[in-house]
Design an enzyme around this catalytic site. Structure first.
Site, PDB file in Angstrom:
ATOM      1  CG  ASP A  13     -19.900   5.746 -67.132  1.00 19.26           C
ATOM      2  OD1 ASP A  13     -18.885   5.479 -67.775  1.00 19.26           O
ATOM      3  OD2 ASP A  13     -19.970   5.104 -66.065  1.00 19.26           O
ATOM      4  CD  GLU A 109     -16.170   5.904 -64.618  1.00 21.64           C
ATOM      5  OE1 GLU A 109     -17.004   6.496 -63.376  1.00 21.64           O
ATOM      6  OE2 GLU A 109     -15.741   4.682 -64.110  1.00 21.64           O
TER       7      GLU A 109
END
Length: 242
Positions: A13, A109
Site C-alpha cells: 500500500d 494498493e
C-alpha cells in the site's frame, strides 16, 4: 492459493499516495499539513491527506469544508489524476515483476501471492523489502507492506506498518497480532458495526475473538460467523490476478 501454513501473501500500500506524489513536485510542503481533494469548492471531498493533517482529524472521504474547519492552515490541492495514474501504472508493473498473482485493490494498493517466486527472488520478506526499495527508487515515494498467510492479516499488517513500514505476521501468530488492535482496524467493521460491538463491551479485535460465537450469531446473523472468523485471523479467499 498459497499453502495456508506459509506466509506468502503480501499487501502493498503506497503511503498517502496522492499527497506523496504532490510532495515530489512541491517539496517545500514536506512536514506540513496537506490535503488533496476532488474539488476544492463546497462540494469537494478529501481524497487523501498528509499524516500531519491527520493529527487534526482530517480523513479521506471527508467534505473539504469540514477539513478546512479542522485544519484551516493546511495547504489544499486539487487532485491531478493523470499524474497519479502514471505512477500507479509503474507501481503495479513493479509488483508484476515478482509474480503473475497480483490482485489490484485500487490505484495505490494490491495483494500478491509470491508462493513459487522464492527460487527467483528470495523469501517473501526479502521480496517485500525489494518492492519497497524499488518504489522509492523508481517512483520516489514510500509504501508499506504486510506479509502473512492470508489477505486479511496482510492488509491489517500493512496498515499497522504505516508509514514506510514492513510488518510480517508468522503463521500461528495471527490472533496474537490482532488481539490489541482497535476493532475498527478489522476490515468489514464499519462505524455502525463498531458501535454495536462497543455496546457489548468489545473495543479490540481480541475482545471480539473472545465473544462466544452464539452471541455474535444472535446479534449479527450470518455476519456474526464472519466476524468471529476474522477476529481469529482466519480468511481463505485467494489472491486473484486482475
Amino acid at each position: 492459493m498459497s499453502d495456508p501454513r506459509t506466509a506468502t501473501i503480501l499487501h502493498v500500500d503506497l503511503d498517502a499516495f496522492f499527497v506523496s506524489m504532490e510532495l515530489l513536485r512541491r517539496p517545500e510542503l514536506r512536514g506540513k499539513p496537506v490535503v488533496v481533494a476532488g474539488g476544492l469548492g463546497s462540494r469537494g471531498v478529501v481524497n487523501t491527506c498528509s499524516y500531519e493533517a491527520r493529527k487534526f482529524g482530517v480523513r479521506s472521504a471527508m467534505p473539504v469544508s469540514r477539513a478546512r474547519q479542522l485544519c484551516p492552515h493546511a495547504t489544499f490541492l486539487e487532485s491531478d489524476y493523470p499524474y497519479y495514474g502514471e505512477a500507479s501504472h509503474k507501481f503495479h508493473a513493479i509488483l508484476r515483476d515478482y509474480t503473475p498473482l497480483v490482485e489490484p485493490a485500487g490505484a495505490d494498493e494490491a495483494y500478491l501471492d509470491v508462493a513459487g517466486s522464492e527460487r527467483l527472488f528470495g523469501e517473501p520478506e526479502t521480496i517485500a523489502r525489494d518492492i519497497r526499495r524499488r518504489i522509492v527508487v523508481e517512483i520516489g515515494i514510500t509504501g508499506s507492506v504486510g506479509v502473512s498467510a492470508n489477505k486479511l492479516v496482510s492488509k491489517v499488517a500493512s496498515d499497522a506498518g504505516k508509514p514506510d513500514g514492513l510488518v510480517v505476521v508468522r503463521p500461528g501468530d495471527e490472533a496474537a497480532f490482532f488481539a490489541p488492535r482497535p476493532i475498527r482496524e478489522l476490515p468489514m467493521v464499519g462505524p455502525k458495526t463498531a458501535a454495536t460491538l462497543e455496546s457489548l463491551g468489545v473495543h479490540t479485535i481480541g475482545d471480539l475473538a473472545s465473544v462466544p460465537l452464539s452471541v455474535l450469531e444472535a446479534r449479527f446473523g450470518r455476519h456474526g460467523l464472519e466476524l468471529h472468523s476474522r477476529a481469529h485471523g482466519l480468511y481463505d479467499a485467494p489472491v486473484l490476478s486482475g
